[in-house]
Design a protein around this motif. Structure first.
Motif, short mmCIF file in Angstrom:
data_model
loop_
_atom_site.label_atom_id
_atom_site.label_comp_id
_atom_site.label_asym_id
_atom_site.label_seq_id
_atom_site.Cartn_x
_atom_site.Cartn_y
_atom_site.Cartn_z
N MET A 1 0.85 -1.20 0.00
CA MET A 1 0.00 0.00 0.00
C MET A 1 0.88 1.25 0.00
SD MET A 1 -2.84 1.18 2.82
CE MET A 1 -3.56 2.81 2.74
N GLN A 2 0.64 2.16 -0.90
CA GLN A 2 1.45 3.38 -1.02
C GLN A 2 0.77 4.53 -0.28
OE1 GLN A 2 2.24 4.50 -5.01
NE2 GLN A 2 3.79 6.03 -4.46
N ASN A 3 1.55 5.20 0.54
CA ASN A 3 1.01 6.33 1.29
C ASN A 3 0.86 7.54 0.39
OD1 ASN A 3 0.88 5.04 3.82
ND2 ASN A 3 3.11 5.32 4.06
N THR A 4 -0.23 8.27 0.57
CA THR A 4 -0.45 9.50 -0.19
C THR A 4 0.17 10.67 0.54
OG1 THR A 4 -2.53 10.01 0.93
CG2 THR A 4 -2.65 8.56 -1.00
N LEU A 5 0.26 11.81 -0.14
CA LEU A 5 0.78 13.02 0.49
C LEU A 5 -0.08 13.41 1.69
CD1 LEU A 5 2.72 15.39 0.52
CD2 LEU A 5 1.24 16.57 -1.13
N ALA A 6 -1.38 13.23 1.56
CA ALA A 6 -2.28 13.54 2.68
C ALA A 6 -1.98 12.66 3.88
CB ALA A 6 -3.73 13.38 2.24
N ASP A 7 -1.67 11.37 3.62
CA ASP A 7 -1.33 10.46 4.71
C ASP A 7 -0.08 10.93 5.44
OD1 ASP A 7 -3.46 8.78 4.10
OD2 ASP A 7 -2.25 7.54 2.73
N LEU A 8 0.92 11.33 4.67
CA LEU A 8 2.17 11.78 5.28
C LEU A 8 1.95 13.04 6.10
CD1 LEU A 8 4.64 11.19 2.30
CD2 LEU A 8 4.40 9.82 4.37
N LYS A 9 1.14 13.95 5.60
CA LYS A 9 0.84 15.18 6.35
C LYS A 9 0.14 14.85 7.67
CE LYS A 9 0.52 18.46 2.50
NZ LYS A 9 -0.38 19.37 1.74
N THR A 10 -0.81 13.91 7.60
CA THR A 10 -1.53 13.52 8.81
C THR A 10 -0.58 12.89 9.82
OG1 THR A 10 -3.57 13.15 7.56
CG2 THR A 10 -3.40 12.08 9.71
N TYR A 11 0.32 12.02 9.32
CA TYR A 11 1.28 11.35 10.21
C TYR A 11 2.21 12.36 10.88
CZ TYR A 11 5.33 8.67 11.70
OH TYR A 11 6.37 8.15 12.44
N LEU A 12 2.74 13.28 10.10
CA LEU A 12 3.66 14.27 10.67
C LEU A 12 2.95 15.20 11.65
CD1 LEU A 12 5.73 15.16 7.46
CD2 LEU A 12 6.47 13.79 9.43
N SER A 13 1.71 15.54 11.36
CA SER A 13 0.94 16.37 12.30
C SER A 13 0.74 15.62 13.61
CB SER A 13 -0.42 16.74 11.69
OG SER A 13 -0.26 17.53 10.54
N TRP A 14 0.43 14.33 13.49
CA TRP A 14 0.25 13.52 14.70
C TRP A 14 1.53 13.45 15.52
CZ3 TRP A 14 2.72 8.95 16.11
CH2 TRP A 14 2.23 8.37 17.28
N ARG A 15 2.69 13.32 14.84
CA ARG A 15 3.96 13.25 15.57
C ARG A 15 4.22 14.54 16.33
NH1 ARG A 15 7.78 9.32 14.75
NH2 ARG A 15 8.64 10.38 16.59
N VAL A 16 3.90 15.68 15.73
CA VAL A 16 4.07 16.96 16.42
C VAL A 16 3.19 17.01 17.66
CG1 VAL A 16 3.72 19.45 16.28
CG2 VAL A 16 4.78 18.23 14.37
N LEU A 17 1.93 16.65 17.51
CA LEU A 17 1.01 16.67 18.65
C LEU A 17 1.44 15.68 19.71
CD1 LEU A 17 -2.39 16.88 16.74
CD2 LEU A 17 -1.28 18.71 18.04
N ASP A 18 1.90 14.50 19.30
CA ASP A 18 2.33 13.48 20.25
C ASP A 18 3.54 13.93 21.06
OD1 ASP A 18 2.14 10.66 21.26
OD2 ASP A 18 4.15 10.56 20.39
N SER A 19 4.39 14.75 20.45
CA SER A 19 5.59 15.21 21.17
C SER A 19 5.23 16.13 22.34
CB SER A 19 6.52 15.96 20.20
OG SER A 19 5.97 17.21 19.83
N PHE A 20 4.02 16.70 22.32
CA PHE A 20 3.58 17.54 23.41
C PHE A 20 2.86 16.74 24.50
CE2 PHE A 20 4.22 20.68 20.15
CZ PHE A 20 4.71 21.77 20.85
N ALA A 21 2.71 15.44 24.29
CA ALA A 21 2.05 14.58 25.28
C ALA A 21 2.86 13.31 25.45
CB ALA A 21 0.63 14.25 24.82
N PRO A 22 4.08 13.44 26.02
CA PRO A 22 4.98 12.29 26.10
C PRO A 22 4.63 11.29 27.19
CG PRO A 22 5.98 14.17 27.14
CD PRO A 22 4.68 14.65 26.56
N PHE A 23 3.55 11.51 27.92
CA PHE A 23 3.20 10.63 29.04
C PHE A 23 1.91 9.89 28.71
CE2 PHE A 23 5.28 14.46 30.64
CZ PHE A 23 6.43 13.90 31.15
N ASP A 24 1.76 8.72 29.28
CA ASP A 24 0.55 7.94 29.05
C ASP A 24 0.00 7.44 30.38
OD1 ASP A 24 2.05 5.64 29.80
OD2 ASP A 24 2.79 5.48 27.75
N ALA A 25 -1.07 6.66 30.32
CA ALA A 25 -1.72 6.20 31.55
C ALA A 25 -0.80 5.33 32.39
CB ALA A 25 -3.00 5.45 31.19
N ALA A 26 0.14 4.66 31.76
CA ALA A 26 1.04 3.76 32.49
C ALA A 26 2.12 4.52 33.25
CB ALA A 26 1.68 2.76 31.53
#
Length: 306
Positions: A1-26
């Protein structure tokens, strides 16, 4: 399956947001003040370090610390030059390496200029993004340029001494040049027993690679913590006129008492371990037994710095 440009944008946006929430329930989040302090240290290390130094480390105290580091290195040189078990050529090369150590004490001689970065009180996420972008650009700008010896790998507010064997440099940040390891009144015995022992320990920890160690008899080498104390004591005594004459044990006694006092605490979880770090380390050192005219309960530790 080939990722589209939109997929890559979504993934990179998620990584940015995830970097601001480095902690989880555990993993429970640290208190907000600790998280904020962590971000400040990570992203505003230069600005924070400059303010910290203004309040905690005078130029006179910095020079005093630098003198201690140099005294430890001089004691190391005398130890190396007296090692008959080491081939003469290896001794020569080792002294050359020692004299080439870059001593970074207190804070950088040249601070990084981060004044171009916009920092706003009402834009935490934007501040983090802009400061991280600036830091990345700083690293990218180094490509193709010679390494700068003025760069520090340890924060100015750090509380550890660090020797980097690859760059052959030692860093003693302002954060550790504080009580109890570094006195405010310039008591030499206290300073050498504190910061001096730590410098000696770090310099001897990773000094030899495996190939070098095989070229001489390293079986009698002291563990790093013992080597650090012995180097610090030797360096301290070299600053004391007539300290080695007659029965003048007072300087040695001040050194060992200082070493024990500054490590006398009741931190949670330490228990008897902290006591063993003093009693177990010092009690069977020949220098300690001589200083206090002890009857050796066991054979003194017959090791050398190397």
């Amino acid at each position: 399956m080939q990722n589209t440009l939109a997929d890559l944008k979504t993934y990179l946006s998620w990584r940015v947001l995830d970097s601001f929430a480095p902690f989880d329930a555990a993993n429970a989040q640290p208190p907000r003040w600790k998280r904020c302090a962590g971000y400040a240290s990570e992203l505003l290390g230069g600005a924070l370090g400059r303010k910290y130094v203004e309040k905690t480390l005078t130029a006179v105290a910095r020079q005093r610390a630098r003198t201690i580091v140099e005294a430890i290195e001089n004691a190391m040189q005398r130890e190396i030059e007296g090692m008959d078990s080491m081939p003469a050529e290896i001794r020569k090369q080792t002294v050359q390496k020692l004299r080439a150590v870059v001593n970074k004490v207190g804070y950088p001689d040249k601070w990084k200029d981060d004044s171009a970065v916009e920092v706003r009180r009402d834009d935490f996420a934007g501040n983090v993004i802009r400061l991280r972008e600036w830091a990345v650009n700083q690293e990218v700008s180094k490509i193709g340029r010679p390494a700068e010896s003025v760069e520090w790998g340890t924060p100015v507010t750090g509380v550890e001494v660090r020797y980097d064997p690859h760059r052959n440099e030692i860093e003693v940040p302002a954060g550790i040049l504080q009580s109890p390891l570094f006195s405010r009144n310039g008591e030499r015995a206290w300073d050498f027993a504190g910061i001096g022992a730590m410098v000696g320990q770090e310099l001897t920890r990773d000094w030899w690679d495996a190939a070098e160690a095989k070229q001489f008899d390293a079986r009698r080498s002291c563990p790093p913590d013992v080597a650090g104390v012995r180097l610090a004591l030797a360096a301290f005594l070299n600053t004391q006129p007539n300290a080695r004459s007659g029965d003048a044990h007072a300087p040695q006694q001040r050194f060992f008492v200082s070493y024990g006092q500054m490590r006398c605490d009741s931190r949670p979880g330490e228990g008897p371990e902290q006591g063993r770090r003093v009693n177990g380390l010092l009690a069977d050192l020949p220098e300690f037994q001589q200083a206090f005219s002890c009857k050796a309960a066991s054979k003194a530790r017959a090791c050398t710095v190397w």
